[in-house]
Design a protein around this motif. Structure first.
Motif, PDB file in Angstrom:
ATOM      1  N   THR A  66     -18.594  28.424   4.102  1.00 10.93           N
ATOM      2  CA  THR A  66     -19.657  29.165   3.435  1.00 10.93           C
ATOM      3  C   THR A  66     -19.782  28.628   2.020  1.00 10.93           C
ATOM      4  O   THR A  66     -18.815  28.674   1.255  1.00 10.93           O
ATOM      5  N   ARG A  73     -12.199  30.598   7.676  1.00 14.86           N
ATOM      6  CA  ARG A  73     -13.440  30.191   7.018  1.00 14.86           C
ATOM      7  C   ARG A  73     -13.117  29.805   5.574  1.00 14.86           C
ATOM      8  O   ARG A  73     -12.308  30.464   4.908  1.00 14.86           O
ATOM      9  N   ASP A  91     -11.160  35.317   9.544  1.00 17.39           N
ATOM     10  CA  ASP A  91     -12.241  36.104  10.143  1.00 17.39           C
ATOM     11  C   ASP A  91     -11.705  37.196  11.067  1.00 17.39           C
ATOM     12  O   ASP A  91     -12.395  38.183  11.331  1.00 17.39           O
ATOM     13  N   ASP A 124     -16.030  20.689  10.940  1.00 16.56           N
ATOM     14  CA  ASP A 124     -17.241  21.523  10.956  1.00 16.56           C
ATOM     15  C   ASP A 124     -17.248  22.525  12.099  1.00 16.56           C
ATOM     16  O   ASP A 124     -17.688  23.671  11.934  1.00 16.56           O
ATOM     17  N   ASP A 125     -16.786  22.117  13.274  1.00 23.88           N
ATOM     18  CA  ASP A 125     -16.830  22.997  14.445  1.00 23.88           C
ATOM     19  C   ASP A 125     -15.577  23.860  14.581  1.00 23.88           C
ATOM     20  O   ASP A 125     -15.546  24.777  15.410  1.00 23.88           O
ATOM     21  N   THR A 126     -14.567  23.574  13.791  1.00 26.43           N
ATOM     22  CA  THR A 126     -13.291  24.283  13.906  1.00 26.43           C
ATOM     23  C   THR A 126     -13.098  25.324  12.822  1.00 26.43           C
ATOM     24  O   THR A 126     -12.567  26.411  13.067  1.00 26.43           O
ATOM     25  N   PRO A 141     -15.447  26.797   9.766  1.00 25.94           N
ATOM     26  CA  PRO A 141     -16.731  26.756   9.058  1.00 25.94           C
ATOM     27  C   PRO A 141     -16.578  26.940   7.552  1.00 25.94           C
ATOM     28  O   PRO A 141     -15.579  27.471   7.066  1.00 25.94           O
ATOM     29  N   HIS A 158     -11.581  28.255  14.928  1.00 27.40           N
ATOM     30  CA  HIS A 158     -12.614  29.272  14.745  1.00 27.40           C
ATOM     31  C   HIS A 158     -12.084  30.585  14.174  1.00 27.40           C
ATOM     32  O   HIS A 158     -12.818  31.570  14.140  1.00 27.40           O
ATOM     33  N   HIS A 177     -12.287  18.562   4.190  1.00 31.48           N
ATOM     34  CA  HIS A 177     -12.852  19.202   5.375  1.00 31.48           C
ATOM     35  C   HIS A 177     -13.722  18.219   6.159  1.00 31.48           C
ATOM     36  O   HIS A 177     -13.648  18.147   7.396  1.00 31.48           O
TER      37      HIS A 177
END
Length: 237
Positions: free
Chosen positions: A62, A33, A101, A56-58, A60, A30, A50
């Protein structure tokens, strides 16, 4: 899709994901990105990787607009990241981008490094796309795709038409008795090769190589490949 392909450029940022906290950028869930553009063939490779790794949960993603909206084929949405990482960055803000992030800065805009780091440091729940000891062979397939197929396909002269045929013949022979291009398992080499072969400009060339044609159809039907093929345009400059 009619989007203008981004201008080719040397990636500006090449930091890497390391093994632990001492590396600065390390594989924390998390934290990072991906910013991917449907008009970029390199982004197609990253998107497939990916999905294969189940990130997807680890980590993200854009998805940027298909049409670039800055001079030079870049994306305005990436400007804050570029400016935070390099004040008055001279080039267009291009995808792909792996951003942090936590700091609001870019880790890498180099497609090969991003692919390598996803497979090496975030691949615990998916296939081993970068087996130890296979790095050189995977890189060699990548060079064959770029120099022997993609660059030749961009040129419209007689040499350009002949050159991809030679490279495709080599790859077609390599697939004799094999499901995948290396080591009998799906690797980054297959993602690189498939993303090259599905380019519309190569359809006639691929059709004359039966093993490659079967290979492309099989991977295009794979649940990790098919959705991205539908989304990503493959127009090259």
């Amino acid at each position: 899709m009619s989007a203008t392909a981004p201008t080719a450029a040397v990636p500006s940022f090449r930091s890497r994901i390391g093994c632990d906290a001492r590396s600065g950028y390390y594989a924390a869930p998390h934290r990072y990105r991906l910013h991917l553009s449907p008009s970029c063939p390199h982004c197609l490779q990253i998107a497939v990787t990916h999905t294969l790794l189940g990130l997807d949960d680890t980590l993200p993603v854009t998805v940027l607009p298909a049409a670039p909206d800055t001079p030079g084929g870049g994306h305005r949405a990436l400007l804050p990241l570029y400016e935070a990482t390099s004040h008055q960055h001279p080039g267009p803000p291009l995808a792909p981008v792996l951003s942090d992030d936590w700091t609001g800065r870019i880790v890498s805009s180099h497609p090969g490094d991003i692919l390598h780091d996803l497979a090496r440091h975030f691949g615990g729940h998916g296939p081993d796309l970068l087996p130890h000891g296979a790095e050189g062979a995977i890189a060699a397939v990548g060079r064959l795709c770029e120099r022997g197929i993609t660059l030749a396909a961009r040129r419209g002269d007689a040499i350009g038409r002949a050159t991809p045929h030679r490279a495709l013949t080599v790859l077609d022979r390599r697939l004799a008795g094999r499901e995948y291009v290396l080591h009998g398992q799906l690797t980054l080499a297959d993602i690189r090769l498939w993303s090259t072969l599905v380019h519309p400009n190569l359809a006639d060339h691929v059709a004359t190589h039966p093993r490659l044609s079967t290979y492309v159809r099989r991977l295009s039907a794979h649940p990790a490949f098919a959705p991205h093929l539908a989304r990503y345009s493959l127009a090259l400059a």
